[in-house]
Design a protein around this motif. Sequence first.
Motif, PDB file in Angstrom:
ATOM      1  N   VAL A 121      14.428  29.633  41.907  1.00  0.00           N
ATOM      2  CA  VAL A 121      15.243  29.085  42.994  1.00  0.00           C
ATOM      3  C   VAL A 121      16.597  28.645  42.440  1.00  0.00           C
ATOM      4  O   VAL A 121      17.643  28.912  43.050  1.00  0.00           O
ATOM      5  N   ARG A 122      16.581  27.999  41.287  1.00  0.00           N
ATOM      6  CA  ARG A 122      17.824  27.565  40.643  1.00  0.00           C
ATOM      7  C   ARG A 122      18.704  28.776  40.323  1.00  0.00           C
ATOM      8  O   ARG A 122      19.910  28.772  40.596  1.00  0.00           O
ATOM      9  N   ASP A 123      18.110  29.838  39.778  1.00  0.00           N
ATOM     10  CA  ASP A 123      18.875  31.036  39.432  1.00  0.00           C
ATOM     11  C   ASP A 123      19.475  31.689  40.680  1.00  0.00           C
ATOM     12  O   ASP A 123      20.636  32.115  40.682  1.00  0.00           O
ATOM     13  N   GLN A 124      18.691  31.753  41.736  1.00  0.00           N
ATOM     14  CA  GLN A 124      19.153  32.336  42.999  1.00  0.00           C
ATOM     15  C   GLN A 124      20.338  31.540  43.559  1.00  0.00           C
ATOM     16  O   GLN A 124      21.351  32.113  43.966  1.00  0.00           O
ATOM     17  N   THR A 125      20.213  30.230  43.555  1.00  0.00           N
ATOM     18  CA  THR A 125      21.273  29.360  44.064  1.00  0.00           C
ATOM     19  C   THR A 125      22.521  29.468  43.203  1.00  0.00           C
ATOM     20  O   THR A 125      23.642  29.534  43.723  1.00  0.00           O
ATOM     21  N   ALA A 126      22.360  29.496  41.902  1.00  0.00           N
ATOM     22  CA  ALA A 126      23.500  29.623  40.985  1.00  0.00           C
ATOM     23  C   ALA A 126      24.259  30.924  41.247  1.00  0.00           C
ATOM     24  O   ALA A 126      25.498  30.943  41.187  1.00  0.00           O
ATOM     25  N   ARG A 127      23.551  32.001  41.540  1.00  0.00           N
ATOM     26  CA  ARG A 127      24.213  33.277  41.873  1.00  0.00           C
ATOM     27  C   ARG A 127      25.049  33.138  43.131  1.00  0.00           C
ATOM     28  O   ARG A 127      26.177  33.638  43.204  1.00  0.00           O
ATOM     29  N   ILE A 128      24.527  32.476  44.142  1.00  0.00           N
ATOM     30  CA  ILE A 128      25.264  32.284  45.387  1.00  0.00           C
ATOM     31  C   ILE A 128      26.534  31.481  45.122  1.00  0.00           C
ATOM     32  O   ILE A 128      27.622  31.844  45.573  1.00  0.00           O
ATOM     33  N   ILE A 129      26.397  30.406  44.376  1.00  0.00           N
ATOM     34  CA  ILE A 129      27.547  29.554  44.076  1.00  0.00           C
ATOM     35  C   ILE A 129      28.591  30.337  43.282  1.00  0.00           C
ATOM     36  O   ILE A 129      29.780  30.287  43.588  1.00  0.00           O
ATOM     37  N   ALA A 130      28.156  31.082  42.278  1.00  0.00           N
ATOM     38  CA  ALA A 130      29.076  31.834  41.421  1.00  0.00           C
ATOM     39  C   ALA A 130      29.836  32.896  42.209  1.00  0.00           C
ATOM     40  O   ALA A 130      31.041  33.090  41.995  1.00  0.00           O
ATOM     41  N   GLN A 131      29.158  33.589  43.127  1.00  0.00           N
ATOM     42  CA  GLN A 131      29.826  34.661  43.860  1.00  0.00           C
ATOM     43  C   GLN A 131      30.464  34.188  45.164  1.00  0.00           C
ATOM     44  O   GLN A 131      31.214  34.922  45.794  1.00  0.00           O
ATOM     45  N   GLY A 132      30.146  32.957  45.600  1.00  0.00           N
ATOM     46  CA  GLY A 132      30.764  32.394  46.795  1.00  0.00           C
ATOM     47  C   GLY A 132      30.213  32.918  48.105  1.00  0.00           C
ATOM     48  O   GLY A 132      30.774  32.666  49.170  1.00  0.00           O
ATOM     49  N   THR A 133      29.102  33.643  48.049  1.00  0.00           N
ATOM     50  CA  THR A 133      28.499  34.205  49.251  1.00  0.00           C
ATOM     51  C   THR A 133      27.003  34.399  49.028  1.00  0.00           C
ATOM     52  O   THR A 133      26.566  34.576  47.886  1.00  0.00           O
TER      53      THR A 133
END
Length: 142
Positions: free
Chosen positions: A15-27
Amino acid sequence: MSVTDQPELSPTDWVRDQTARIIAQGTTDGVEVLDRAIVLFTTTGAQSGKKRYVPLMRVEENGKYAMVASKGGDPKHPSWYFNVKAHPEVTVQDGEKVSTGTAREIEGDEREHWWKLAVEAYPPYAEYQTKTTRQIPVFIVE
């Protein structure tokens, strides 16, 4: 936003990895579970008052979003359930669009309608319900 206002990532690795990807890509675009879209909710901790990220399956109709408290069919509600009950104001990120709304737990015919939409959006929800005796709660954010 101050550092203390920055939402916390989940202690659960995937879940942390998934959320970090969203934050990093902005979408949320391109971040999926079993090829199904997700949205990123931000809730407020029931006891701590801290902001917390909650990525969930995308269940949307006419600008309203469902939050399905499945926890994979676990016998207990996910911790975010209690956060939303205590602090129903949430933020929703769908793609690049970010909005705020108020979550309310639904019942009866309204829940049945949204449960059907949820299972269409993410078929494993139907299996999750068979794994637990609790009725999986559904919130609507509007």
